[in-house]
Design an enzyme around this catalytic site. Structure first.
Site, PDB file in Angstrom:
ATOM      1  N   ILE A   1       0.930  -1.179  -0.076  1.00 53.47           N
ATOM      2  CA  ILE A   1      -0.042   0.010   0.022  1.00 53.47           C
ATOM      3  C   ILE A   1       0.939   1.416  -0.024  1.00 53.47           C
ATOM      4  O   ILE A   1       0.437   2.266  -0.813  1.00 53.47           O
ATOM      5  CB  ILE A   1      -1.123  -0.017   1.259  1.00 53.47           C
ATOM      6  CG1 ILE A   1      -2.095   1.263   1.094  1.00 53.47           C
ATOM      7  CG2 ILE A   1      -0.303   0.084   2.612  1.00 53.47           C
ATOM      8  CD1 ILE A   1      -2.752   1.163  -0.317  1.00 53.47           C
TER       9      ILE A   1
ATOM     10  N   GLU B   1      -7.790  -2.275   5.575  1.00 48.25           N
ATOM     11  CA  GLU B   1      -7.351  -2.967   6.868  1.00 48.25           C
ATOM     12  C   GLU B   1      -6.371  -3.673   7.116  1.00 48.25           C
ATOM     13  O   GLU B   1      -5.957  -4.141   6.110  1.00 48.25           O
ATOM     14  CB  GLU B   1      -9.025  -3.909   7.397  1.00 48.25           C
ATOM     15  CG  GLU B   1      -9.164  -4.754   6.283  1.00 48.25           C
ATOM     16  CD  GLU B   1      -8.547  -5.866   5.871  1.00 48.25           C
ATOM     17  OE1 GLU B   1      -7.955  -6.348   6.931  1.00 48.25           O
ATOM     18  OE2 GLU B   1      -8.541  -6.199   4.760  1.00 48.25           O
TER      19      GLU B   1
ATOM     20  N   GLY C   1      -5.603  -7.349   0.969  1.00 50.39           N
ATOM     21  CA  GLY C   1      -6.016  -6.441   2.064  1.00 50.39           C
ATOM     22  C   GLY C   1      -5.313  -4.991   1.989  1.00 50.39           C
ATOM     23  O   GLY C   1      -4.814  -4.497   1.085  1.00 50.39           O
ATOM     24  N   GLU C   2      -5.071  -4.402   3.257  1.00 46.28           N
ATOM     25  CA  GLU C   2      -4.183  -3.223   3.508  1.00 46.28           C
ATOM     26  C   GLU C   2      -4.998  -1.869   2.399  1.00 46.28           C
ATOM     27  O   GLU C   2      -4.082  -1.204   2.319  1.00 46.28           O
ATOM     28  CB  GLU C   2      -2.905  -3.462   3.613  1.00 46.28           C
ATOM     29  CG  GLU C   2      -2.190  -3.693   2.227  1.00 46.28           C
ATOM     30  CD  GLU C   2      -0.801  -4.147   2.459  1.00 46.28           C
ATOM     31  OE1 GLU C   2       0.091  -3.629   1.661  1.00 46.28           O
ATOM     32  OE2 GLU C   2      -0.612  -4.909   3.301  1.00 46.28           O
ATOM     33  N   GLY C   3      -6.085  -2.083   1.967  1.00 48.42           N
ATOM     34  CA  GLY C   3      -6.437  -1.159   1.147  1.00 48.42           C
ATOM     35  C   GLY C   3      -5.897  -1.000  -0.377  1.00 48.42           C
ATOM     36  O   GLY C   3      -6.388  -0.097  -1.291  1.00 48.42           O
TER      37      GLY C   3
END
Length: 342
Positions: free
Chosen positions: A107, A165, A307-309
């Site tokens: 990210i 998240e 994940g992690e946006g």
């Protein structure tokens, strides 16, 4: 939001969802008017044109701009990891948060590439929520306070919010939320997450089934579903999505876990996600069905499951590009180009 939110009870969240502001149709009309004058055939930019209208509707301005986008990553830990539902230990959540801070995660590279801001919110990683097969994730005050924390995170003048998240074990929690809200069996909603083997998958399915069975009729109330089998990052994401609606900030939601937070709001008020796009379809198999139930179409379908946006941030790059095209293109008159039929 402009007022203190730390003491909000659940009834106040229900009240907020009952008075959601609508889109700015005047701004949408201005975008459509300008689009008809741009040096291109009508509709030739396809869905990019729709993204510009969506931005205008929820920013309340035309032309819309994406000058201060923010990726917000909420990190939480879960007691359910003790049941062997993840391929990684809970300690990895903290290690990944440190990696975000050091600039070493995927990210971070996406944010650098597209000039996005990034904030990471550590939601008491030292204190995991209880094992949801045995106890509630929160009491009402704790759940409401965590949602309020997410609401307060929507500050600082952003014009586009990307929700992501981090949390080992949270695909189990997300699957439990989907199972509670949408029914079916645990198998319908449980996937391999970070890559559990067959035995881990069986444990994960059993944990989701047990958690949902434990709460019984509480599954009829979405906020009770969140309180009893949710997690801190999921509650905070739900709060952030809700606050963004009132702050005229469009939202792009990431994958399987972030969408679970959104489903809580949608289950309470079907229009609660009108200001949101689903950034991408996760490779986690049940995400496509969850998105279908929300009545959404993803921006991207790249087989991602990090994940992690990350998927939502890639989608935000598309939306940012759409806004730049609309604002920067010349009209037929400005360019001296003859219009169709002229």
């Amino acid at each position: 939001m402009s007022t203190s939110l730390t003491g909000l009870p659940f009834d106040d969240f229900r009240s907020l969802l009952a008075r959601l502001p609508g889109p700015d149709e005047v701004a949408v009309g201005k975008v459509r008017h300008r689009d008809r004058q741009l040096t291109k055939p009508a509709g030739s930019l396809g869905e990019l044109e729709g993204y510009v209208e969506w931005l205008a509707a929820w920013q309340g301005k035309a032309p819309p701009r994406v000058d201060r986008p923010l990726v917000a990553v909420f990190a939480g830990n879960h007691g359910i990891t003790a049941k062997g539902v993840s391929a990684f230990p809970a300690s990895v959540t903290q290690q990944m948060v440190e990696n975000f801070t050091a600039g070493g995660a995927a990210i971070n590279q996406i944010c650098v590439a597209f000039d996005f801001g990034l904030k990471v919110f550590d939601l008491a990683l030292h204190l995991p929520t209880p094992d949801i097969t045995e106890a509630d994730a929160f009491d009402e005050a704790g759940c409401a306070a965590t949602m309020a924390f997410g609401m307060e995170a929507v500050a600082g003048g952003m014009d586009l919010l990307v929700i992501g998240e981090m949390g080992i074990g949270n695909t189990t929690v997300a699957a439990a939320i989907y199972h509670a809200l949408y029914g079916g069996t645990a198998e319908d909603w449980v996937g391999r997450g970070t890559g559990v083997d067959d035995e881990g998958l069986a444990r994960k399915r059993a944990a989701v089934a047990a958690a949902v069975a434990r709460i019984g009729d509480a599954r009829k109330d979405p906020l009770e579903v969140l309180r009893r089998i949710g997690g801190r990052e999921i509650a905070a994401m739900a709060g952030a999505i809700l606050a963004a609606r009132f702050e005229q900030v469009p939202v792009i939601i990431d994958g399987f876990v972030a969408t679970a937070a959104a489903t809580i709001l949608h289950a309470m008020a079907p229009g609660a996600l009108d200001h949101c796009l689903i950034g991408h379809i996760s490779a986690e198999h049940a995400h496509r069905e969850a998105v279908r139930r929300l009545g959404k179409r993803p921006v991207l379908d790249l087989g991602m499951r990090l994940g992690e946006g990350s998927g939502a941030a890639m989608a935000a790059a598309v939306v940012k590009g759409a806004a730049a095209i609309h604002a920067g293109m010349a009209t037929f008159t400005q360019a001296g180009v003859a219009e169709k039929g002229a």
